[in-house]
Structures are given as structure tokens and as C-alpha cells.
Design an enzyme around this catalytic site. Structure first.
Site: not given
Length: 687
Positions: A472, A539, A558, A564, A574
Site C-alpha cells: 500500500h 486504500r 480494493g 474502483e 471516497y
């Protein structure tokens, strides 16, 4: 009150597991006295005040209705900052009853479990850390399953000093007892200045299972047979601080011995036909294992596409030519179904644009993460090599030159390294190259000079202090039509970062070229890191592109349910972590314009050409193509192209002469293999 029925099993086991968190009580350093707030005096939705079980405080307790969404909401007063919020509860069943906590309508702690206490007269406590505003706050505890919440007695709010120190990384991760659908993991404990409250078992950046901070072994029983896994462990404290990841264990689950093939795919049909492409769709197969590993598309007897979605677009076809297609399904053990019904279609006589065709290979690279074309009409581009930390010059004919290494770049043995790349809007005059890379202690954006064919040996910081983790890290950089630098930044495995405007993580940032925050950013007046925030609630965003109206579109990885495609608004929220795609507590957040199952997309690079959007799918191993509608407010049905052809697709970039360069980054899960040039950059053309 009669004992309630056990909580019904949730479908989508991974998604349910990922929000099952067990938090231990804390012993914080208080900066103000704790205050009790009785549940019977709070705002109650779908619940009753009762007094038929002994041991409560005050005049009663709240019995939640057995409904998703039932809640108790307390109005509390506190100073600004973190607070340890303790719920006194009873649960006379054997099933946990999870609650989501929100503060003033914003997600604060998601999926907190309240396990059985043995009897309705046995009261226990559980503490979460929430960030409160100065003065009056509303704290809502909302049930997330059909069994509602536990019996709630009171809420105790204890303002405390801020804990910003993350736990150490868990150690010595090992895997044993590997079966076709399960494996057992053990590790040594992480340490923390306050205390570890949970561990996450991760595959890539996705959560397989969550256990409490006292647990050092766990069995994951939701694995797929005959499948490779790369697993690590992360630790979290009560403030939501995330550790770096443990060592990685790599293994492959054995076949299950299943010899029964899936059912044949049904209702194969065409959804779009151009002069050089045919788009297909079909109905899902089923298998006795409960899982389909993928679908193979055949053009006659030749396999032309492999995908795990229910659509595929076949390209490089001849105009005005008849083709016949079928589809077969595969289960995890490799058993193939019979063919679907056959579809025969004739391509159009003239092209309509939109769907690209393969033209030629450009170059072989290690992990070409980002591409930026030079403004000199040569057709040459700069390319970042993620794990070599090198900047390449690649010509239109595929000649490669290593310009040099980016100083200070480091790996995370995962998704970090040398990532995003953008050229200054005034590159011809100032020669600045902007780079996003992982360093020893953070992710950062820097710039370096590239002039007269020579890359400088030093870098100049533009923005530092972006938290890093094995997963991430985000990393995309693009200059917008307004001349500002936009950066897609992941949450660094700490989902609380995404809703915290004081954190640079989980955001799309907007920056002046010199690294200062633009004064027209939406939260500029807040000060601090919030001055850089353009959008929040993400994310792991990795794709940024603008359409003909100057609107910004972004791709978003996701967790376990939905990827998305978002149309970004100034100051827009969001929803992560409360909302993933359209799943969760999504009220008040901006909805995506398109979602995919996380197995089908994994959207990384995004590009827009003539209001057609191209999305490089990492997890789905295909390029998604869709067209922005005439009002600019949405997109059509996406079509999957080149499914399985080059593997994990990372970047897609328009060329100066009206084509696309597409890059792959296979073997990129654990720091890659930087000694091997095993990925490609290919050129796609439009008819």
C-alpha cells in the site's frame, strides 16, 4: 430476555474475516479524567432499554435489535485528540457481535468484535482508540451483522496522549500443515510501547485473516488448491499504528485430488464488434470445489485469451472477416470444462476506435513501473525500474540506456521501490524529472536534473514523510492540466490514515512543482499536511489521468471485494476504510463510477485517449477499456483486452504519435528479481 440465535455465517469469508478485529484493554497515560456515558441515555436506533439482566450500571442497558444497522449513539464532550473509548457489554451467545464505531459520522474503528461473555449477566469491556474533536462529539456503535450488537451498558471516554509509535515487525513467520485449502502460520510476537492488539495475515496487500494481539498462531482455511501464496504478518496497536511486515513465506497449496471438471460456461455472446476486435461475455461456470480458477477463450482450436473474469476482448483481427469463438472453464486442479456454445461473428469493415491492437514489442526490462515520454519529438521515454532503482531511457525502437540510480531509493521487499515518474511541464527549460520512491524511513517525492542526455547524481526533496510499508505505497505521479503535481499515496497498511487529513497517506495529493502546497487546495487553511490533500479516503490508488473536460480519474485497489474507478472531486472523500467500492457503510461518501471484483482488475496505471479510459490490471492480468459518457459523469461497460497475454500489467501511457505503451511487472510480489529482465514494454496501436 431469551438467548439469541447464533450469528449467521457470512458469505464471502475473506471479507468477513478481514473485519474481525479483537482489541485488548489499554493502560494509557490520561490527559483528562475518564467520563462514563450510560447507554440508556443515548440515542438508540432499533434497540430497547431493558433491565432484566443483573450487573448493569445506571438504570438499565440497551438490547440491540437483531438487525444490521441497529446502533447506539452517545453525545460526549472531550478535548481534541485521541481518546480510549471503552464499551461495557454482555453477550450471552457463543458468537461474536461486531460493531463499527464512527465519530461525528466518520469511520473511527471498523469491525470491532464483541465475543461471548458466557452469560447475559457477565459484563466485560473492550476499548478502542478514537480521535475526537474539541467539544461535543457523537460516537455511534453500529451493528454490522444480522444478530445486532451485544447488550450495551455504558461507554467510558478517557482522553489520552497520542501514541504514534508503531509496533516492531513480527518475526520468524513459518508455515506448516499445508493442505489444499488451508495452512497454519506461526510467528514471534511484535513489541509495542503500549501493546499489540491484533495481527493481520496478508497475501500481497490483501488480508487473509485477523487475530488478536495475544495470538501467535493461526490457521487460514480459505485457501485455494494448487495455488501459489506469498504470506506475511503485520502487527497493529490500539492507535492503529501499523508495523512493517514480517518475513515472507512462499508456498503452493497441493491439488485437492478433484477430478471433476467444472460445468461449461453458458450463453457465450458478443457485446461489441469493431474492424479489429470482438468483445465476448458469458455466464459463470460452477465447480464442486466451489471455485473457478479461470476461463480460456478459443478462436477455433487456438487459445487466444486467459482470464478470471466473465468478459474478454480479442484484438488484432482482420476487418470484414468471420471468426468463431468458444470458452472453457478451469478449476484449481486444472480440470477443464467442455466448451461453451460457439459464437460466430464477422468483424466490421471499418474501424471505430477505442480498442487497441498489439503492434510490437519495445523492450525487455526488469519491473518497468512508470513511463514518461520526452517532449523532444523523438518518441523516447524515461522508465523507472522499481527494484533496480534505475532510470532508463528507452527509444521508440527499443534501445535502452541506463541513466543512473536514484540516490536513497530502497525496497520494501514488496510493493515499494522506485515507483512514479513525471516530467516538469517546463521540462524543456528546467529539465526536472520528478520521482516517487521508497527510502530508508519513508516514501518520498524528489526531483532530479536530466539534461544533455545525463541524469544528475543528486536528488532534491519535494515532499517527504509519506509513511511506507511492504504494501500500500501507492506511487503514481502525474502533472495535471493546471500545472500542479498530483501524487497517489497508499495508506501504508494503516487504514486510519485515509480519513486523517493530517496524514499524507491514503490520499491524492496536489503539490506545486517546488514542493509547496497550493493555496487553493481544499484544506489549505487547516495547515500542516492537510494543505497538500486534494482527495481522501483511499486504500491504495495507483492510477491518475485527465479527460477532455479536465476531470481527474483514478484507479483504486480494493481489499477483498471491489476495485474502483473514481472520478475525483476537489476535497472529495471516497470512503475507505468504512466503504470498499459500494460495500460497507458508504453513506455520505463519493461512490465509484465503476467497480470490479478484486480478482479481475487490480487497477494500477490509468490513461485516457480521446475520452477512452485504459486501465492496466495487475491482479486480473488484463487491460480494461471503457469510454467516458457524453456528459462526462460516468463510463460505459468496461471491456477486457489482452487477458493473460503478458501477465500483471502495471503502466499504460499514451505516446506522442497516438499509440500506447503498456508494461508488465510479473514476479513483483517480494521485491522482484532485479537480475533478470523478464518483463516487457509493448506498443499498442489504434486502427
Amino acid at each position: 430476555m431469551n438467548p439469541r440465535a447464533l450469528r449467521r455465517a457470512l458469505t464471502g469469508g475473506l471479507a468477513a474475516i478481514a473485519v474481525t478485529l479483537a482489541l485488548a484493554p489499554l493502560t494509557p497515560t490520561a490527559s483528562a479524567a475518564p467520563t462514563d456515558y450510560q447507554a440508556e441515555n443515548a440515542t438508540i436506533s432499533q434497540g430497547l432499554v431493558e433491565s432484566n439482566h443483573a450487573g448493569y450500571t445506571g438504570s438499565g442497558f440497551v438490547n440491540y435489535d437483531n438487525l444490521v444497522g441497529s446502533y447506539v449513539e452517545w453525545t460526549v464532550t472531550a478535548p481534541a485528540g485521541p481518546a480510549d473509548v471503552t464499551l461495557r457489554y454482555a453477550n450471552g451467545t457463543t458468537a461474536s457481535r461486531p460493531l463499527d464505531f464512527t465519530v461525528n459520522g466518520v469511520a473511527g474503528a471498523v469491525g470491532i468484535t464483541f465475543p461471548g461473555t458466557g452469560a447475559w449477566t457477565t459484563w466485560q469491556t473492550k476499548t478502542v482508540r478514537l480521535t475526537l474533536a474539541a467539544g461535543t462529539n457523537t460516537i455511534r456503535a453500529r451493528a454490522t451483522t444480522a444478530d445486532g450488537g451485544p447488550n450495551a451498558d455504558k461507554l467510558t471516554v478517557n482522553p489520552t496522549s497520542d501514541d504514534t509509535q508503531p509496533p516492531s515487525a513480527p518475526g520468524n513467520l513459518a508455515v506448516s500443515n499445508i493442505k489444499s485449502n488451508a495452512a497454519t502460520f506461526t510467528w514471534t510476537a511484535a513489541s509495542d510501547n503500549v501493546g499489540v492488539v491484533r495481527y493481520e495475515i496478508n497475501r500481497g496487500g490483501n488480508v487473509l485473516k485477523v487475530v488478536d494481539g495475544n495470538t501467535l498462531t493461526a490457521t487460514v482455511d480459505t485457501l485455494t488448491a494448487n495455488t501459489g501464496y506469498d504470506v506475511s504478518i503485520g502487527a497493529f496497536d490500539a492507535a492503529g499504528n501499523a508495523s512493517q511486515q514480517s518475513n515472507v513465506v512462499a508456498f503452493t497449496t497441493p491439488p485437492s485430488g478433484d477430478a471433476e471438471p467444472p460445468t461449461a460456461p453458458g450463453n457465450l455472446r458478443t457485446t461489441n464488434v469493431t474492424a479489429n476486435s470482438v468483445s465476448l461475455a458469458w455466464n459463470a461456470s460452477t465447480d464442486n470445489s466451489g471455485s473457478i480458477a479461470g476461463y480460456d477463450v478459443y478462436q477455433g482450436a487456438t487459445r487466444v485469451s486467459t482470464t478470471n473474469s466473465l468478459t474478454a476482448t480479442i484484438t488484432n483481427l482482420a476487418p470484414n472477416t468471420q471468426y468463431t469463438f468458444t470458452v472453457k472453464a478451469r478449476d484449481p486442479d486444472g480440470n477443464a470444462s467442455g466448451p461453451s456454445n460457439a459464437v460466430t461473428v464477422r468483424t466490421a469493415t471499418t474501424g471505430t476506435g477505442g480498442i487497441p491492437a498489439y503492434e510490437r514489442d519495445i523492450a525487455r526490462v526488469d519491473l518497468g513501473w512508470s513511463v514518461a515520454f520526452l517532449p523532444d519529438n523523438s518518441g523516447s521515454a524515461l522508465v523507472t525500474e522499481r527494484d533496480r532503482f534505475e532510470l532508463l531511457l528507452v527509444t521508440a525502437t527499443g534501445q535502452k540506456t541506463t541513466l543512473g540510480k536514484v540516490p536513497g531509493a530502497a525496497t520494501t521487499t514488496g510493493e515499494g521501490g522506485l515507483l512514479g515518474l513525471a516530467l516538469s511541464p517546463n521540462f524543456s527549460a528546467d529539465h526536472w524529472v520528478y520521482l516517487y520512491h521508497t527510502a530508508a524511513n519513508d516514501n518520498r517525492i524528489v526531483r532530479m536534473k536530466y539534461e544533455n542526455g545525463v541524469l544528475g547524481t543528486t536528488s532534491e526533496p519535494v515532499l517527504t514523510g509519506l509513511a511506507k510499508n511492504r504494501y500500500h505505497n501507492g506511487g503514481r505521479l502525474r502533472f495535471g492540466p493546471d500545472g500542479k503535481l498530483y501524487a497517489a499515496v497508499g495508506d501504508a497498511k494503516n487504514s486510519a490514515n485515509s480519513q486523517n487529513r493530517s496524514s499524507l497517506n491514503g490520499k491524492i495529493l496536489r503539490i506545486n512543482p517546488d514542493g509547496t502546497p497550493p493555496s487553493d487546495n481544499p484544506f489549505f487553511s487547516t495547515g500542516g499536511n492537510a494543505r497538500y490533500v486534494w482527495g481522501l479516503g483511499f486504500r491504495n490508488p495507483q492510477g491518475l489521468a485527465w479527460d477532455s473536460r479536465g476531470q481527474l480519474w483514478a484507479g483504486e485497489f480494493g481489499e477483498n471485494s471491489q476495485d474502483e474507478l473514481n472520478l475525483i472531486q476537489k476535497g472529495g472523500n471516497y470512503g475507505w476504510p468504512a466503504c470498499e467500492g459500494t460495500i460497507g457503510d458508504c453513506g455520505g461518501y463519493i461512490a465509484p463510477k465503476r467497480t470490479w471484483a478484486t480478482s479481475q482488475a487490480g487497477p494500477s496505471g490509468v490513461e485516457i485517449v480521446n475520452d477512452w479510459i485504459y486501465i492496466a490490471g495487475v491482479t486480473g492480468r488484463q487491460l480494461w477499456v471503457t469510454q467516458i459518457n457524453s456528459t462526462g459523469t460516468g463510463v460505459g461497460t468496461p471491456q477486457a483486452v489482452f487477458s493473460g497475454r503478458w501477465g500483471r500489467l502495471r503502466s499504460v501511457t499514451k505516446t506522442p504519435d497516438g499509440a500506447l505503451w503498456l508494461s508488465s511487472t510479473n514476479n513483483d510480489m517480494n521485491g522482484g528479481t532485479p537480475t533478470v529482465l523478464d518483463n516487457v514494454i509493448v506498443r499498442l496501436k489504434f486502427q
